[in-house]
Design a protein around this motif. Structure first.
Motif, short mmCIF file in Angstrom:
data_model
loop_
_atom_site.label_atom_id
_atom_site.label_comp_id
_atom_site.label_asym_id
_atom_site.label_seq_id
_atom_site.Cartn_x
_atom_site.Cartn_y
_atom_site.Cartn_z
N MET A 101 4.30 63.60 31.18
CA MET A 101 4.69 63.46 29.78
C MET A 101 4.48 64.81 29.11
O MET A 101 3.60 65.58 29.50
CB MET A 101 3.90 62.36 29.08
N LEU A 102 5.32 65.10 28.14
CA LEU A 102 5.26 66.39 27.45
C LEU A 102 4.82 66.15 26.01
O LEU A 102 5.40 65.30 25.32
CB LEU A 102 6.64 67.06 27.48
N CYS A 126 11.88 69.74 31.69
CA CYS A 126 11.21 69.14 32.83
C CYS A 126 12.23 68.41 33.69
O CYS A 126 13.13 67.75 33.16
CB CYS A 126 10.15 68.17 32.31
N HIS A 127 12.10 68.52 34.99
CA HIS A 127 12.98 67.79 35.90
C HIS A 127 12.71 66.29 35.76
O HIS A 127 11.56 65.87 35.67
CB HIS A 127 12.73 68.24 37.35
N CYS A 129 5.51 65.12 19.09
CA CYS A 129 6.51 64.47 19.93
C CYS A 129 5.92 64.32 21.33
O CYS A 129 5.47 65.29 21.93
CB CYS A 129 7.77 65.35 19.97
N VAL A 130 5.89 63.09 21.83
CA VAL A 130 5.45 62.81 23.19
C VAL A 130 6.69 62.36 23.96
O VAL A 130 7.27 61.33 23.65
CB VAL A 130 4.35 61.73 23.23
N SER A 131 7.08 63.16 24.93
CA SER A 131 8.38 62.98 25.58
C SER A 131 8.26 62.64 27.06
O SER A 131 7.33 63.08 27.73
CB SER A 131 9.17 64.28 25.41
N THR A 132 9.23 61.87 27.54
CA THR A 132 9.39 61.65 28.97
C THR A 132 10.15 62.83 29.55
O THR A 132 10.72 63.64 28.80
CB THR A 132 10.21 60.37 29.23
N PRO A 133 10.21 62.97 30.87
CA PRO A 133 11.03 64.04 31.45
C PRO A 133 12.50 63.93 31.02
O PRO A 133 13.15 64.94 30.77
CB PRO A 133 10.87 63.83 32.95
N THR A 134 13.03 62.71 30.90
CA THR A 134 14.41 62.54 30.43
C THR A 134 14.55 63.06 29.01
O THR A 134 15.54 63.70 28.67
CB THR A 134 14.82 61.06 30.51
N GLY A 135 13.57 62.80 28.17
CA GLY A 135 13.61 63.24 26.78
C GLY A 135 13.27 64.70 26.57
O GLY A 135 13.32 65.20 25.45
N THR A 172 23.87 55.57 44.59
CA THR A 172 22.49 56.05 44.65
C THR A 172 21.91 55.89 43.25
O THR A 172 22.49 56.37 42.27
CB THR A 172 22.44 57.53 45.07
N VAL A 173 20.77 55.23 43.16
CA VAL A 173 20.16 54.97 41.86
C VAL A 173 19.13 56.05 41.56
O VAL A 173 18.29 56.37 42.40
CB VAL A 173 19.49 53.57 41.84
N SER A 174 19.21 56.61 40.37
CA SER A 174 18.23 57.59 39.90
C SER A 174 17.30 56.87 38.92
O SER A 174 17.72 56.46 37.84
CB SER A 174 18.95 58.74 39.19
N LEU A 175 16.05 56.68 39.32
CA LEU A 175 15.10 55.97 38.47
C LEU A 175 14.52 56.94 37.44
O LEU A 175 14.13 58.06 37.78
CB LEU A 175 13.97 55.37 39.31
N ARG A 176 14.46 56.52 36.20
CA ARG A 176 13.93 57.35 35.12
C ARG A 176 12.63 56.77 34.59
O ARG A 176 12.51 55.56 34.39
CB ARG A 176 14.94 57.44 33.96
N LEU A 177 11.67 57.65 34.37
CA LEU A 177 10.38 57.25 33.82
C LEU A 177 10.54 56.80 32.37
O LEU A 177 11.23 57.45 31.59
CB LEU A 177 9.41 58.44 33.88
#
Length: 196
Positions: A172-173, A165-166, A146-152, A49-54
């Motif tokens: 974006m944060l 963030c999930h 800092c401008v972050s993705t949910p992964t970051g 199962t692939v989890s796509l990341r922004l």
């Protein structure tokens, strides 16, 4: 760091990455390396199962020094004086003349974790104006932003006091780094907005 580096290597399309934990901290390394043979065998036999990341697309813009005519200069001013008192807001979002560009792109990158704009080696705080979709959003007096993705959101963003963030949220944060004032608090924005 290895997963971030793999994402950096593939600037457009990232192939599926099956990551194994070898270090002490690994938010993106889901599998234990001790079980790598079983996990790889299962992946090839049953699929995954692939989890796509922004990821963000970030363009670094560099200022172009322009030559000023003698009519634009006041007595005793040189090009450096005029360059230092330019209206950057007008240059970035104002009406740009067809024949004159004020900035040039110096590279576009796909970012998995975050983009940080900071003061660099300068010992004073930076004053950063942020625009969202060409509208003035806020001004920040801080060491940086800092401008972050949910992964970051679990990386520098969290250390700077930002929200978690999930990874499936399309957001974006934006978090200030060591802010001098309370005029700007961390905020979560839709990923469709263009920040400058």
């Amino acid at each position: 760091g290895t997963v971030l580096y793999a994402s950096w290597l593939f600037q457009r399309i990232v192939p599926p990455v099956l990551s194994f934990a070898l270090g002490s901290l690994g938010f993106l390394t889901k599998f234990d390396f001790g079980e790598h043979e079983r996990i790889l065998g299962s992946a090839f036999e049953k699929g995954v199962t692939v989890s796509l990341r922004l990821r963000f697309e970030s363009t670094v813009m560099r200022s172009i020094r322009r030559k000023y005519s003698d009519d634009e200069k006041e007595s005793g001013e040189d090009d450096d004086d005029l360059h230092s008192r330019r209206d950057l807001v007008e240059e970035l979002i104002g009406e740009e003349r067809e024949d004159e560009h004020t900035h040039r792109p110096d590279g576009t990158y796909e970012i998995l974790n975050e983009v940080v704009v900071d003061r660099g080696p300068n010992p004073t705080m930076s004053y950063t104006e942020i625009f969202g979709d060409d509208e003035h959003f806020t001004s920040i007096l801080a060491d940086g932003v800092c401008v972050s993705t949910p992964t970051g959101s679990t990386a520098y963003n969290l250390a700077a006091g930002g929200s978690l963030c999930h990874p499936e949220n399309p957001v974006m944060l934006v978090t200030s780094i060591c802010a001098h004032t309370l005029s700007f608090r961390p905020i979560v924005l839709p990923d469709t907005i263009v920040l400058r």
